[in-house]
Design an enzyme around this catalytic site. Structure first.
Site, mmCIF file in Angstrom:
data_model
loop_
_atom_site.group_PDB
_atom_site.id
_atom_site.type_symbol
_atom_site.label_atom_id
_atom_site.label_comp_id
_atom_site.label_asym_id
_atom_site.label_seq_id
_atom_site.Cartn_x
_atom_site.Cartn_y
_atom_site.Cartn_z
ATOM 1 C CG ASP A 8 10.665 3.829 5.714
ATOM 2 O OD1 ASP A 8 9.697 4.261 6.373
ATOM 3 O OD2 ASP A 8 11.639 4.534 5.373
ATOM 4 C CE LYS A 60 4.934 7.055 9.414
ATOM 5 N NZ LYS A 60 6.276 6.869 8.829
ATOM 6 C CD GLU A 96 9.285 5.505 10.627
ATOM 7 O OE1 GLU A 96 9.666 6.677 10.758
ATOM 8 O OE2 GLU A 96 8.159 5.206 10.208
ATOM 9 C CG ASP A 120 13.806 9.248 10.834
ATOM 10 O OD1 ASP A 120 13.609 10.048 9.893
ATOM 11 O OD2 ASP A 120 13.318 8.098 10.842
HETATM 12 N N1 LIG Z 1 17.600 17.708 -0.561
HETATM 13 C C1 LIG Z 1 16.621 17.948 0.311
HETATM 14 N N2 LIG Z 1 16.635 19.053 1.087
HETATM 15 C C2 LIG Z 1 15.652 19.313 1.964
HETATM 16 N N3 LIG Z 1 14.596 18.509 2.142
HETATM 17 C C3 LIG Z 1 14.522 17.381 1.412
HETATM 18 C C4 LIG Z 1 15.522 17.034 0.475
HETATM 19 N N4 LIG Z 1 15.182 15.854 -0.107
HETATM 20 C C5 LIG Z 1 14.012 15.487 0.450
HETATM 21 N N5 LIG Z 1 13.612 16.395 1.365
HETATM 22 C C6 LIG Z 1 12.385 16.368 2.167
HETATM 23 O O1 LIG Z 1 12.375 15.188 2.941
HETATM 24 C C7 LIG Z 1 11.025 14.815 3.197
HETATM 25 C C8 LIG Z 1 10.835 13.358 2.904
HETATM 26 O O2 LIG Z 1 11.692 12.646 3.691
HETATM 27 P P1 LIG Z 1 11.519 11.071 3.864
HETATM 28 O O3 LIG Z 1 11.320 10.439 2.547
HETATM 29 O O4 LIG Z 1 12.644 10.635 4.700
HETATM 30 O O5 LIG Z 1 10.182 11.055 4.688
HETATM 31 P P2 LIG Z 1 9.247 9.860 5.045
HETATM 32 O O6 LIG Z 1 10.073 8.682 5.427
HETATM 33 O O7 LIG Z 1 8.257 9.685 3.975
HETATM 34 O O8 LIG Z 1 8.487 10.458 6.290
HETATM 35 P P3 LIG Z 1 8.390 9.991 7.817
HETATM 36 O O9 LIG Z 1 9.620 9.212 8.121
HETATM 37 O O10 LIG Z 1 8.299 11.289 8.542
HETATM 38 O O11 LIG Z 1 7.138 9.207 7.900
HETATM 39 C C9 LIG Z 1 10.147 15.669 2.312
HETATM 40 O O12 LIG Z 1 9.537 16.671 3.088
HETATM 41 C C10 LIG Z 1 11.142 16.258 1.330
HETATM 42 O O13 LIG Z 1 10.717 17.514 0.882
HETATM 43 MG MG LIG Z 2 10.952 7.991 7.210
#
Ligand SMILES: Nc1ncnc2c1ncn2[C@@H]1O[C@H](COP(=O)(O)OP(=O)(O)OP(=O)(O)O)[C@@H](O)[C@H]1O
Ligand SMILES: [Mg+2]
Length: 511
Positions: free
Chosen positions: A10, A77, A179, A201
């Protein structure tokens, strides 16, 4: 593909995660997440070069980004597979501290880091390489193949970019999957389900929603939608703008031109946002953020409440729900027919996101999958199903997120595949020459849902050459549009009377 590990990756905007299937346990495939140093299962998708010229990836890059904002690349990304002049590139330039510029031929975006220029594929490749190295070390075998996930709403070009990133490091991306579809696999494989699920998502950079019907091992996407410019980063930005406005109102100083101050604010904004998912208010203090013209140090001393955060970001959540409503209509299902609403992505931990979804669907979201891990787990399961020596058979029936078509003479889009068309999919069009002895046929292909072709993203200008000479209208050209299971378009043309395939060249002309 037997005896070979194919991992699932991922590749997230903010965090990346990898997993693999280690074998069977009680008759079901057993998935393991691949741990990084320190035992975390996710690694920040951040790339940096420090002042000694060392490349840093993941936690090491994140740890130093406050001090080195110009040479720390995050959110790459969002830029991958974009033309240099797209609006999104302009928007990104305003919020990131690193340099973003058009490539020499103006077709691509380049990132400036420590006097080097890298393409987005090169940045993604370095992050993929890190994940691959960690996996190889952990599994003690070289890892050369992966299933990599992308947002459902990624276009053909963005998908192609991810494959190219893999090529740069000798990592074969055996399959790109969406995803939300991967998250559905994590939820449904081996459970004998007969359910219709919504995967909502909301990650760091993108919002995706898919409505998926699961019938045992068949995962059929009914409809999908999203916004590749809507995610946690935008929640952070809403807070950052608020802090900047407040600070300027109080002191008259605009911090937005100070990269180090901006990085400190950004960092605290995200941490405060996360805190506010667990409590009602949080302090927002940054000492010595800047100095007055007289040399007096100034601090940021504020307080954020959950209510304030909600009011600053309610329009972002509205935008997601509008897309949910539209995608639901396109699926032909009503909210009552949805069995489960699955939350994926870190930003769905924000309580109001869950409240609004509960109101929308009339039932609370399910806790059936882990919001950070489901996508990598699904990718690993799918990777395992592609091996020769596997017993796991899953069938994915996915769709394209936006229409694909060609530009007509009047500039309008002639849609060849409508949005939500099932993939793989192939269509043929037959044209004839319009002037005598025409040797070439040129076609501009676009992806997007706008009626005017050039408002959509150009996938390429296809030139079919070597057409048989003859009077106008006498020579036919049969063009095949082929969208593969990954949502990537291939085109071919032939002369149906001779059966001869024409030469095809592709270039991108949109600026
Ligand atoms: N407890 C929380 N409350 C609110 N937001 C959160 C929390 N924990 C993480 N986040 C937010 O979630 C986001 C990251 O999510 P995630 O890791 O799912 O994204 P990603 O998979 O990297 O991104 P994408 O799928 O969009 O490419 C960040 O913006 C982070 O600040
Ligand atoms: Mg993601």
């Amino acid at each position: 593909m037997s005896n070979e590990v194919i991992i699932g990756i991922d590749l997230g905007t903010t965090n990346s995660c990898a997993a693999y299937v280690e074998g069977y346990k009680d008759g079901a495939p057993s998935v393991k997440l691949i741990p990084y140093k320190g035992g975390d299962y996710t690694v920040p998708s951040i790339y940096a070069i420090d002042d000694k010229g060392n490349e840093l990836i993941g936690y090491e890059a994140k740890r130093q980004w406050q001090l080195n904002p110009k040479n720390t690349i995050y959110g790459a990304k969002r830029l991958v597979g974009r033309t240099a002049t797209s609006d999104i590139v302009e928007t990104m330039k305003k919020v990131v501290q690193y340099g973003v510029k058009p490539s020499g031929d103006n077709k691509e975006v380049m990132i400036e880091v420590a006097k080097k220029e890298l393409t987005l594929q090169e940045v993604s490749a370095r992050i993929l390489n890190k994940i691959r190295d960690v996996a190889s070390n952990y599994l003690r075998v070289p890892v050369n193949k992966a299933v990599v996930t992308v947002p459902a709403y990624f276009s053909d070009r963005q998908r192609q970019s991810v494959k190219d990133a893999g090529k740069l490091i000798g990592l074969e991306v055996v399959r790109i999957i969406n995803e939300p579809t991967a998250a559905a696999l994590a939820y449904g494989v081996g459970k004998n389900l007969n359910e219709k699920v919504v995967i909502y998502d909301l990650g760091g950079g993108t919002f995706d929603i898919s409505i998926i019907e699961i019938r045992n091992q068949v995962f059929e996407v009914k409809s999908t939608g999203g916004d590749i410019f809507l995610g946690g980063i935008d929640f952070d930005n809403a807070m950052i703008h608020y802090v900047l406005r407040e600070f300027q109102a109080k002191t008259g100083i605009d911090l937005s031109t100070d990269p180090v101050a901006m990085q400190r604010i950004k960092d605290l904004a995200e941490r405060t946002k996360i805190d506010l998912s667990a409590r009602e208010e949080a302090p927002f203090n940054i000492p010595f953020i800047t100095m007055t013209p007289q040399g007096q140090p100034l601090n940021i001393e504020m307080k954020f409440t959950r209510k304030l955060l909600e009011s600053l970001t309610s329009d972002l959540i509205d935008r997601t729900l509008k897309i949910v409503a539209k995608v639901l209509v396109e699926s032909g299902l009503s909210t009552k027919e949805i069995d489960e609403v699955m939350l994926v992505g870190g930003q769905t931990r924000m309580p109001i996101v869950q409240d609004r979804l509960t109101k929308f669907f009339g039932k609370a979201p399910s806790k059936g999958v882990h919001p950070d891990e489901a996508v990598a787990i699904g990718a690993a399961l799918y990777a395992f199903s592609l091996k020769d020596d596997t017993n796991l058979k899953v069938q994915l029936l996915d769709v394209i997120p936006m229409a694909i078509g060609l530009e007509k003479a009047d500039g309008q889009m002639h849609v060849v595949f409508g949005r939500n068309s099932p993939i793989p999919n192939a269509k043929q069009l037959t044209g004839t020459t319009s002037v005598a002895n025409q040797t070439e046929l040129i076609m501009r292909i676009y992806q997007g849902d706008h009626e005017a072709a050039n408002m959509n993203e150009q996938l390429g200008e296809f030139t079919f050459g070597g057409i048989r000479p003859g009077p106008a209208g006498s020579v036919k050209v049969e063009i095949t549009f082929d969208v593969n299971v990954e949502g990537i378009l291939k085109m071919e043309a032939r002369d149906p009377d001779t059966g001869k395939t024409l030469n095809t060249t592709v270039r991108v002309t949109q600026s």
